[in-house]
Scaffold this motif. Structure first.
Motif, short mmCIF file in Angstrom:
data_model
loop_
_atom_site.label_atom_id
_atom_site.label_comp_id
_atom_site.label_asym_id
_atom_site.label_seq_id
_atom_site.Cartn_x
_atom_site.Cartn_y
_atom_site.Cartn_z
N LEU A 17 0.86 -1.23 0.15
CA LEU A 17 -0.01 0.13 -0.09
C LEU A 17 1.03 1.26 0.13
CD1 LEU A 17 -2.98 -0.86 2.51
CD2 LEU A 17 -3.02 -0.88 -0.06
N LEU A 18 1.98 1.22 0.76
CA LEU A 18 2.90 2.52 0.73
C LEU A 18 3.62 2.53 -0.65
CD1 LEU A 18 4.73 2.49 4.24
CD2 LEU A 18 2.85 4.10 3.50
N MET A 19 3.96 1.37 -1.11
CA MET A 19 4.57 1.52 -2.68
C MET A 19 3.94 2.22 -3.54
SD MET A 19 6.30 -1.61 -4.63
CE MET A 19 7.29 -2.11 -3.26
N PHE A 20 2.57 1.96 -3.47
CA PHE A 20 1.55 2.31 -4.74
C PHE A 20 0.54 3.35 -4.02
CE2 PHE A 20 3.22 -1.98 -6.16
CZ PHE A 20 4.10 -1.51 -7.16
N TYR A 21 0.68 4.07 -2.95
CA TYR A 21 -0.20 4.79 -2.34
C TYR A 21 -0.79 5.93 -3.12
CZ TYR A 21 2.78 8.77 -1.58
OH TYR A 21 3.56 9.79 -1.83
N GLN A 22 -0.22 6.40 -4.26
CA GLN A 22 -0.75 7.54 -4.97
C GLN A 22 -1.44 6.98 -6.18
OE1 GLN A 22 1.89 10.32 -6.86
NE2 GLN A 22 3.88 9.17 -6.07
N GLU A 23 -1.14 5.73 -6.51
CA GLU A 23 -1.62 5.10 -7.89
C GLU A 23 -3.18 5.00 -8.00
OE1 GLU A 23 0.57 5.18 -10.00
OE2 GLU A 23 2.35 5.29 -8.74
N MET A 24 -3.79 4.54 -6.93
CA MET A 24 -5.27 4.01 -7.29
C MET A 24 -5.96 3.76 -5.67
SD MET A 24 -4.78 0.03 -8.34
CE MET A 24 -3.67 0.52 -9.68
N PRO A 25 -7.22 3.78 -5.72
CA PRO A 25 -7.87 3.64 -4.47
C PRO A 25 -7.51 2.37 -3.79
CG PRO A 25 -9.59 4.47 -6.01
CD PRO A 25 -8.21 3.98 -6.74
N CYS A 26 -7.73 2.33 -2.61
CA CYS A 26 -7.34 1.08 -1.87
C CYS A 26 -8.00 -0.47 -1.98
CB CYS A 26 -7.60 1.19 -0.17
SG CYS A 26 -7.03 -0.08 0.98
N ASP A 27 -9.19 -0.22 -2.28
CA ASP A 27 -10.09 -1.50 -2.93
C ASP A 27 -9.40 -2.33 -3.86
OD1 ASP A 27 -10.94 0.78 -4.09
OD2 ASP A 27 -13.00 -0.30 -4.04
N TRP A 28 -9.04 -1.26 -5.09
CA TRP A 28 -8.43 -1.62 -6.36
C TRP A 28 -6.93 -2.26 -6.03
CZ3 TRP A 28 -9.14 2.33 -10.62
CH2 TRP A 28 -10.31 2.54 -10.96
N LEU A 29 -6.34 -1.85 -4.99
CA LEU A 29 -4.84 -2.31 -4.77
C LEU A 29 -4.98 -3.61 -3.99
CD1 LEU A 29 -2.98 0.92 -3.15
CD2 LEU A 29 -2.57 -0.25 -5.28
N LEU A 30 -5.96 -4.01 -3.21
CA LEU A 30 -6.32 -4.82 -2.26
C LEU A 30 -6.37 -6.17 -3.63
CD1 LEU A 30 -8.42 -4.00 0.66
CD2 LEU A 30 -6.02 -4.30 0.35
#
Length: 486
Positions: A279-292
């Motif tokens: 989450l820290l690595m890609f924090y500015q890329e997309m919303p949390c639910d997409w990262l999950l």
């Protein structure tokens, strides 16, 4: 004179070479100093969660929501094999470190809302919907993630007054991470053409959750993520434990107990450090639910594993982003009468003509898909052979879907059997007992253990009359009562 001149000339040359050696030494020292500084900056650059040239493609594809899990699973595991925690100083606003490890940690992150506040109701629902025995096995961690100290102090007072006994009992902790630990939240990339304030909000939310996951990594065996505006089903922990037990021996990264956002997402605690770094690595890329979703895929869980009915419901009317209306509801939620089936491990087979990839396994699994066969004939069957003989308390089978309401089993029966014969791939039971007929495409029976005197090895859905319509078996649910003595 000639010798004296030669001697003086040699001394001058020696002095020149000495100066050159000194210059070379100083140059070498300077070069080494610059190299060390560069290496330190590179190390800091990497530790802050950024990726060098070789992995920029991974970031670019993540930013466009186009990750290919099969391609990048090994890359991700190598890149993010983080086992240690992130170095952050947490402030305990209420409660103290847990004296012992629990079974489940429930994590909540909350910020000040422009309209409404549901945090106290969420905490109340968690505790009220749990029995005394269940309370012994849970820990609730609330992260107040707002930088408004006055708001945080007010919330801590309210929480401490309403839930003092839970804090004293060591099952409720309130924490805060100071603002200086957060990365830059201004001037971020505006992916998906989101407005700047929206990007800042969702990016900070990713960091909030990363810090919360990092804190919870060693508190329990499992971790479930909730929002701060959620209502819980009664005895949800018992249902979660039942599901985890039924999945023993199978691989999973995320189990889902709600279909909304990042509500009710369950993880092994040993995966939390890696998820926090992700989450820290890609924090500015997309919303949390997409990262999950990407995290699950990169760790090789291809399909969603979601259980119904849902155990958690979104109750907030106003979003934490600008106070906008948010009326999302999970229509699979049942507050009072949750009843998640066991579906013990089994081999599935059918002699029906399967359409495309709608294979038999999809009707019996927790995946939100189904079996679809072409028009069945009299005597066709869908068979289940359990890995071990079981006692069954309840069976429920649903055919057809809302879109294809005529693709049901118009004439069929459900049978259970004993005495397995055959090889591993072709096992079946020698004798069957009919439990009843399908009505309007569905079948349901309770108290099976009182009607069947033997331990059940097999179960099958039998077509008793040919039909021109195709057949969708949407779900097969089996509840076990107890493990028989073997």
């Amino acid at each position: 004179v000639t010798l004296l001149y030669a001697f003086l000339h040699m001394r001058q040359n020696l002095k020149y070479f000495d100066k050159m050696r000194c210059l070379r030494k100083r140059s070498a020292v300077s070069f080494l100093g610059v190299l060390v500084i560069c290496l330190l900056f590179m190390n800091l650059y990497i530790e802050d969660g950024y990726v060098l040239e070789g992995d920029k493609q991974l970031i670019r594809e993540t930013a466009t929501h186009q990750l290919n899990p099969e391609r990048y699973v090994h890359t991700f595991k190598d890149l993010s094999n983080f086992s240690g925690s992130i170095n952050i100083s947490y402030r305990y606003l209420a409660g103290t470190p847990l004296p012992r490890k629990r079974y489940l940690t429930i994590g909540l992150s909350s910020v000040k809302r422009k309209k409404g506040n549901y945090l106290l109701e969420t905490i109340k629902s968690i505790f009220e919907q749990s029995s005394y025995e269940e309370l012994k096995e849970i820990a609730v961690v609330v992260q107040l993630a707002d930088f408004d100290s006055a708001w945080c102090e007010g919330m801590v007072q309210d929480i401490s007054q309403k839930f003092a006994h839970h804090i004293i009992a060591g099952r409720l902790i309130v924490i805060h991470v100071p603002e200086e630990y957060y990365p830059v939240l201004d001037g971020l990339k505006r992916n998906y053409n989101d407005p700047e304030d929206r990007v800042k909000f969702r990016s900070k939310q990713n960091v909030d959750y990363a810090f919360l996951l990092n804190f919870c990594a060693n508190l329990s065996d499992y971790y479930v993520m909730l929002e701060d505006d959620v209502r819980c089903s009664r005895n949800f922990l018992t249902a979660v434990k039942k599901v985890i037990t039924s999945r023993e021996g199978s691989y999973w990264v995320t189990l889902e107990f709600s279909k909304l956002g990042y509500i009710g997402k369950l993880y092994h605690s040993h995966d939390l450090p890696r998820l926090a770094h992700f989450l820290l690595m890609f924090y500015q890329e997309m919303p949390c639910d997409w990262l999950l979703i990407h995290f699950r895929g990169l760790l090789a869980q291809k399909e969603v594993i979601r259980f119904k009915p849902s155990l958690f419901q979104h109750m907030g009317y106003y979003s934490s982003y600008k106070g906008a209306e948010n009326k999302l509801k999970d229509d699979d939620f049942e507050e009072e009468s949750f009843d998640i089936p066991d579906n013990p491990p089994a081999n599935l087979h059918t002699n029906m003509n399967v359409f495309e990839n709608y294979e038999a396994s999809k009707a019996y699994s927790s995946i939100d898909e189904y079996f679809w066969g072409k028009a069945p004939s009299t005597g066709d069957f869908y068979g289940i052979v359990f890995e071990k003989p079981i006692k069954i308390s309840k069976i429920k089978v649903v055919t057809g879907t809302e879109d294809r309401q005529n693709d049901i089993l118009h004439h069929g029966a459900l049978e259970v059997g004993e005495k397995i014969v055959g090889s591993e791939k072709g096992r079946q039971c020698t004798t069957y007992l009919r439990l009843g007929e399908f009505k309007n495409g569905n079948f349901e029976i309770a108290d099976v253990e009182h009607k069947v005197l033997f331990d059940i090895n097999c179960m099958r859905i039998l077509v008793t009359k040919s039909q021109k319509e195709w057949l969708i078996i949407r779900s097969i649910s089996v509840w076990t009562s107890q493990t028989p003595n073997q």
